[in-house]
Enzyme design. Structure first.
Site, PDB file in Angstrom:
ATOM      1  N   ILE A  61       0.826  -1.221   0.000  1.00 42.05           N
ATOM      2  CA  ILE A  61       0.000   0.000   0.000  1.00 42.05           C
ATOM      3  C   ILE A  61       0.857   1.268   0.000  1.00 42.05           C
ATOM      4  O   ILE A  61       0.336   2.359  -0.204  1.00 42.05           O
ATOM      5  CB  ILE A  61      -1.011   0.032   1.179  1.00 42.05           C
ATOM      6  CG1 ILE A  61      -0.307  -0.135   2.532  1.00 42.05           C
ATOM      7  CG2 ILE A  61      -2.109  -1.010   0.981  1.00 42.05           C
ATOM      8  CD1 ILE A  61      -1.194   0.160   3.737  1.00 42.05           C
ATOM      9  N   ALA A  83      -5.059  -3.367   5.847  1.00 42.71           N
ATOM     10  CA  ALA A  83      -3.623  -3.687   5.772  1.00 42.71           C
ATOM     11  C   ALA A  83      -2.857  -2.883   6.819  1.00 42.71           C
ATOM     12  O   ALA A  83      -2.974  -1.659   6.881  1.00 42.71           O
ATOM     13  CB  ALA A  83      -3.083  -3.374   4.386  1.00 42.71           C
ATOM     14  N   GLU A  85       0.750  -3.432   9.790  1.00 39.12           N
ATOM     15  CA  GLU A  85       1.519  -4.233  10.730  1.00 39.12           C
ATOM     16  C   GLU A  85       0.695  -4.215  12.014  1.00 39.12           C
ATOM     17  O   GLU A  85       0.287  -3.142  12.476  1.00 39.12           O
ATOM     18  CB  GLU A  85       2.903  -3.612  10.966  1.00 39.12           C
ATOM     19  CG  GLU A  85       3.834  -3.732   9.772  1.00 39.12           C
ATOM     20  CD  GLU A  85       4.244  -5.176   9.479  1.00 39.12           C
ATOM     21  OE1 GLU A  85       4.207  -6.003  10.400  1.00 39.12           O
ATOM     22  OE2 GLU A  85       4.616  -5.465   8.318  1.00 39.12           O
ATOM     23  N   THR A 131      -8.271   0.134  15.829  1.00 38.79           N
ATOM     24  CA  THR A 131      -8.175  -0.657  17.062  1.00 38.79           C
ATOM     25  C   THR A 131      -8.549   0.160  18.299  1.00 38.79           C
ATOM     26  O   THR A 131      -8.394   1.386  18.302  1.00 38.79           O
ATOM     27  CB  THR A 131      -6.722  -1.167  17.217  1.00 38.79           C
ATOM     28  OG1 THR A 131      -6.571  -1.749  18.491  1.00 38.79           O
ATOM     29  CG2 THR A 131      -5.700  -0.032  17.089  1.00 38.79           C
ATOM     30  N   ASP A 132      -8.957  -0.539  19.346  1.00 41.61           N
ATOM     31  CA  ASP A 132      -9.243   0.147  20.618  1.00 41.61           C
ATOM     32  C   ASP A 132      -7.956   0.630  21.300  1.00 41.61           C
ATOM     33  O   ASP A 132      -8.002   1.435  22.226  1.00 41.61           O
ATOM     34  CB  ASP A 132     -10.020  -0.774  21.574  1.00 41.61           C
ATOM     35  CG  ASP A 132      -9.300  -2.061  21.953  1.00 41.61           C
ATOM     36  OD1 ASP A 132      -8.197  -2.321  21.427  1.00 41.61           O
ATOM     37  OD2 ASP A 132      -9.840  -2.814  22.794  1.00 41.61           O
ATOM     38  N   GLU A 133      -6.791   0.130  20.819  1.00 41.26           N
ATOM     39  CA  GLU A 133      -5.531   0.495  21.488  1.00 41.26           C
ATOM     40  C   GLU A 133      -5.216   1.983  21.356  1.00 41.26           C
ATOM     41  O   GLU A 133      -4.401   2.516  22.107  1.00 41.26           O
ATOM     42  CB  GLU A 133      -4.366  -0.341  20.940  1.00 41.26           C
ATOM     43  CG  GLU A 133      -4.572  -1.818  21.186  1.00 41.26           C
ATOM     44  CD  GLU A 133      -3.288  -2.634  21.168  1.00 41.26           C
ATOM     45  OE1 GLU A 133      -2.197  -2.054  21.162  1.00 41.26           O
ATOM     46  OE2 GLU A 133      -3.401  -3.878  21.159  1.00 41.26           O
ATOM     47  N   TYR A 156       2.903   0.600  17.776  1.00 35.52           N
ATOM     48  CA  TYR A 156       1.758   0.121  16.984  1.00 35.52           C
ATOM     49  C   TYR A 156       0.544   1.029  17.194  1.00 35.52           C
ATOM     50  O   TYR A 156      -0.038   1.537  16.229  1.00 35.52           O
ATOM     51  CB  TYR A 156       1.414  -1.325  17.375  1.00 35.52           C
ATOM     52  CG  TYR A 156       0.033  -1.757  16.908  1.00 35.52           C
ATOM     53  CD1 TYR A 156      -0.253  -1.913  15.556  1.00 35.52           C
ATOM     54  CD2 TYR A 156      -0.994  -1.996  17.832  1.00 35.52           C
ATOM     55  CE1 TYR A 156      -1.530  -2.296  15.131  1.00 35.52           C
ATOM     56  CE2 TYR A 156      -2.263  -2.383  17.412  1.00 35.52           C
ATOM     57  CZ  TYR A 156      -2.531  -2.528  16.059  1.00 35.52           C
ATOM     58  OH  TYR A 156      -3.786  -2.893  15.645  1.00 35.52           O
ATOM     59  N   SER A 157       0.158   1.250  18.458  1.00 36.29           N
ATOM     60  CA  SER A 157      -1.066   2.024  18.677  1.00 36.29           C
ATOM     61  C   SER A 157      -0.876   3.478  18.262  1.00 36.29           C
ATOM     62  O   SER A 157      -1.821   4.126  17.781  1.00 36.29           O
ATOM     63  CB  SER A 157      -1.558   1.896  20.113  1.00 36.29           C
ATOM     64  OG  SER A 157      -0.564   2.226  21.042  1.00 36.29           O
ATOM     65  N   SER A 159       0.901   4.408  15.721  1.00 35.42           N
ATOM     66  CA  SER A 159       0.767   4.448  14.250  1.00 35.42           C
ATOM     67  C   SER A 159      -0.694   4.329  13.837  1.00 35.42           C
ATOM     68  O   SER A 159      -1.145   4.985  12.896  1.00 35.42           O
ATOM     69  CB  SER A 159       1.616   3.344  13.596  1.00 35.42           C
ATOM     70  OG  SER A 159       1.086   2.057  13.872  1.00 35.42           O
ATOM     71  N   LYS A 160      -1.469   3.514  14.566  1.00 32.36           N
ATOM     72  CA  LYS A 160      -2.899   3.386  14.226  1.00 32.36           C
ATOM     73  C   LYS A 160      -3.628   4.691  14.581  1.00 32.36           C
ATOM     74  O   LYS A 160      -4.501   5.142  13.837  1.00 32.36           O
ATOM     75  CB  LYS A 160      -3.537   2.209  14.971  1.00 32.36           C
ATOM     76  CG  LYS A 160      -3.067   0.831  14.538  1.00 32.36           C
ATOM     77  CD  LYS A 160      -3.414   0.470  13.100  1.00 32.36           C
ATOM     78  CE  LYS A 160      -4.875   0.231  12.860  1.00 32.36           C
ATOM     79  NZ  LYS A 160      -5.138  -0.295  11.480  1.00 32.36           N
ATOM     80  N   PRO A 211       4.269 -18.499  27.519  1.00 36.60           N
ATOM     81  CA  PRO A 211       4.814 -17.267  28.108  1.00 36.60           C
ATOM     82  C   PRO A 211       3.704 -16.308  28.533  1.00 36.60           C
ATOM     83  O   PRO A 211       2.874 -15.908  27.722  1.00 36.60           O
ATOM     84  CB  PRO A 211       5.635 -16.657  26.962  1.00 36.60           C
ATOM     85  CG  PRO A 211       5.137 -17.310  25.712  1.00 36.60           C
ATOM     86  CD  PRO A 211       4.424 -18.558  26.062  1.00 36.60           C
ATOM     87  N   TYR A 213       3.154 -12.635  30.130  1.00 39.13           N
ATOM     88  CA  TYR A 213       3.902 -11.408  30.407  1.00 39.13           C
ATOM     89  C   TYR A 213       3.566 -10.887  31.799  1.00 39.13           C
ATOM     90  O   TYR A 213       2.369 -10.803  32.174  1.00 39.13           O
ATOM     91  CB  TYR A 213       3.546 -10.311  29.380  1.00 39.13           C
ATOM     92  CG  TYR A 213       3.906 -10.634  27.937  1.00 39.13           C
ATOM     93  CD1 TYR A 213       4.755 -11.686  27.597  1.00 39.13           C
ATOM     94  CD2 TYR A 213       3.393  -9.847  26.896  1.00 39.13           C
ATOM     95  CE1 TYR A 213       5.083 -11.954  26.279  1.00 39.13           C
ATOM     96  CE2 TYR A 213       3.719 -10.112  25.571  1.00 39.13           C
ATOM     97  CZ  TYR A 213       4.559 -11.173  25.270  1.00 39.13           C
ATOM     98  OH  TYR A 213       4.879 -11.435  23.962  1.00 39.13           O
ATOM     99  N   ASN A 255      -5.414 -11.961  31.565  1.00 38.81           N
ATOM    100  CA  ASN A 255      -4.634 -12.901  30.738  1.00 38.81           C
ATOM    101  C   ASN A 255      -4.464 -14.267  31.392  1.00 38.81           C
ATOM    102  O   ASN A 255      -4.632 -15.300  30.746  1.00 38.81           O
ATOM    103  CB  ASN A 255      -3.257 -12.310  30.419  1.00 38.81           C
ATOM    104  CG  ASN A 255      -3.348 -11.167  29.412  1.00 38.81           C
ATOM    105  OD1 ASN A 255      -4.357 -11.021  28.717  1.00 38.81           O
ATOM    106  ND2 ASN A 255      -2.308 -10.351  29.332  1.00 38.81           N
TER     107      ASN A 255
END
Ligand code: NAD
Ligand code: DAU
Length: 349
Positions: A61, A83, A85, A131-133, A156-157, A159-160, A211, A213, A255
């Site tokens: 993109i 699209a 990451e 996203t909710d992030e 990530y969040s 960038s979103k 694992p 966290y 978690n």
């Protein structure tokens, strides 16, 4: 008749969305644009790849020229943009990649839509899946609403969040007809096994450590992926242009409790004695900047568009675990990387 560009359609959520649209709307042409990163897997779409109303185009993109060619060639009238990451841990390792794909990629698509539609926006939609992030982290109380101020913490969040702002800026500045949805954690079939639920299932099957966290006390709101794509379908067709809709499962899990639920389900379905795999739980160093709690208030989506999740969590988890147990070949190909050869065998464009 519509020509809808779905970006990221070879990924987890995108493949479920493409399948839904191709099967449900035989009068729509669905063009799936995906560059097939490690997370893009055309095997996810084997069952619909020969449908007449489906086309796959391999494209980054961020490739301005090719994105514009695709708009022209397929006379794209609407975009549903997934699209990206999408893995927080990878964003901590390589934030620049996330800025390129998630921010620049979105901007390139917005600009292509604006130019190709030439300010004549009737019958066009640019739908951005987010996203909710972007809302940050909650304490013990409260929920994210559409009015919650943005407060992202991971690359990530961030960038979103940035891409959401660009989408709104194109609406406010140029009048581009946009929709945005911000969804909570998805689970279901075809999810890359680096995300918590498929990772746990795969590791329990193979007696590998699980694992967790920090202390495992972080909380996520889980939604079955099919319910997410049902919501996207509804918002795309009935949502009010210019608006944002929150999507969530109203289904919060600590978690560590989720890990125990998955262990119990997988052990039972494998015919192992209950609790056999508890010994695999391994507490590891916490994720940097780990958001404590996410919880979505999706009253707007329910009240205005009548959406409801179709499944209870225990049913969704049961279906999901059964799917991974019945699709060990898919899992094996993803883990070995063999799925990446599939494109070469099937597609030439
Ligand atoms: P995913 O990682 O499984 O799939 C992403 C897809 O995008 C892959 O097929 C990948 O090849 C493609 N892609 C990545 N960069 C690209 C680029 N530069 N050009 C073209 N294609 C590219 O992700 P997912 O979990 O299916 O998430 C899809 C979207 O939904 C993302 O935008 C994500 O932020 C959002 N989202 C995900 C969740 C979740 O729980 N997974 C929840 C809410 C929102
Ligand atoms: O909230 C929506 C987001 O959900 C999406 O925007 C993202 O694309 C998606 O990846 C997901 O982000 P999370 O970081 O919440 O998902 P993940 O599956 O990576 O982790 C879920 C929780 O489990 C989180 O608190 C971190 C924890 N975790 C994760 C992994 C991979 C572990 O404890 N151990 C692990 O090995």
């Amino acid at each position: 008749m519509r020509n809808i560009l779905v970006t990221g359609g070879a990924g987890f959520i995108g493949s479920h969305l493409v399948r839904l649209l191709v099967n449900k709307y035989t009068n729509y042409n669905i063009i799936n644009m995906d560059m097939l990163t490690y997370a893009g897997n055309l095997e996810n779409l084997k069952d619909i790849e020969d449908k007449k109303n489906y086309t796959f185009v391999k494209c980054n993109i961020c490739d301005v020229g090719k994105v514009n060619q695709v708009f022209e060639k397929y006379q794209i009238d609407s975009v549903i943009h997934l699209a990206a990451e999408s893995h927080v841990d990878r964003s901590i390792v390589d934030p620049l990649l996330f800025a390129k794909s998630n921010i620049m990629g979105t901007l390139i698509l917005l600009q292509a839509a604006k130019e190709q539609w030439n300010a004549n926006f009737s019958n066009h939609i640019f739908y951005h899946v987010s996203t909710d992030e972007v809302y940050g982290s909650l304490g013990d109380e409260g929920f994210f609403t559409e009015q919650t101020p943005y407060d992202p913490h991971s690359p990530y969040s961030a960038s979103k969040a940035s891409s959401d702002h660009f989408v709104r800026a194109f609406h406010d500045t140029y009048g581009l007809p946009i929709l945005i949805s911000n969804c909570s954690n998805n689970y279901g079939s075809f999810q890359f096994p680096e995300k918590l639920i498929p990772l746990l299932i795969n590791n329990i099957i193979n007696n590998k450590s699980l694992p967790v966290y920090g202390k495992g006390e972080n909380i996520r709101d889980w939604l079955f992926v099919n319910d997410h794509v049902r919501a996207i379908d509804l918002i795309f067709h009935k949502g009010k242009l210019g608006e944002t809709y929150n999507i969530g499962g109203s289904n919060e899990w600590k978690n560590i409790d989720l890990v125990k639920l998955i262990i119990k389900t997988v052990d039972r379905l494998l015919g192992r004695e209950e609790g056999t795999s508890n010994k695999l739980i391994t507490y590891v160093t916490d994720r940097a900047g780990h958001d404590k709690r996410y919880a979505i208030d999706c009253t707007k989506l329910k009240d205005e568009l009548g959406w409801e999740p179709s499944l209870q969590f225990d049913e969704g988890i049961e279906k999901t675990v059964i799917w991974y147990l019945n699709n060990k070949e898919w899992l094996k190909n993803v883990i070995s990387g063999d799925y990446q050869a599939y494109y070469g065998k099937i597609y030439k464009n």
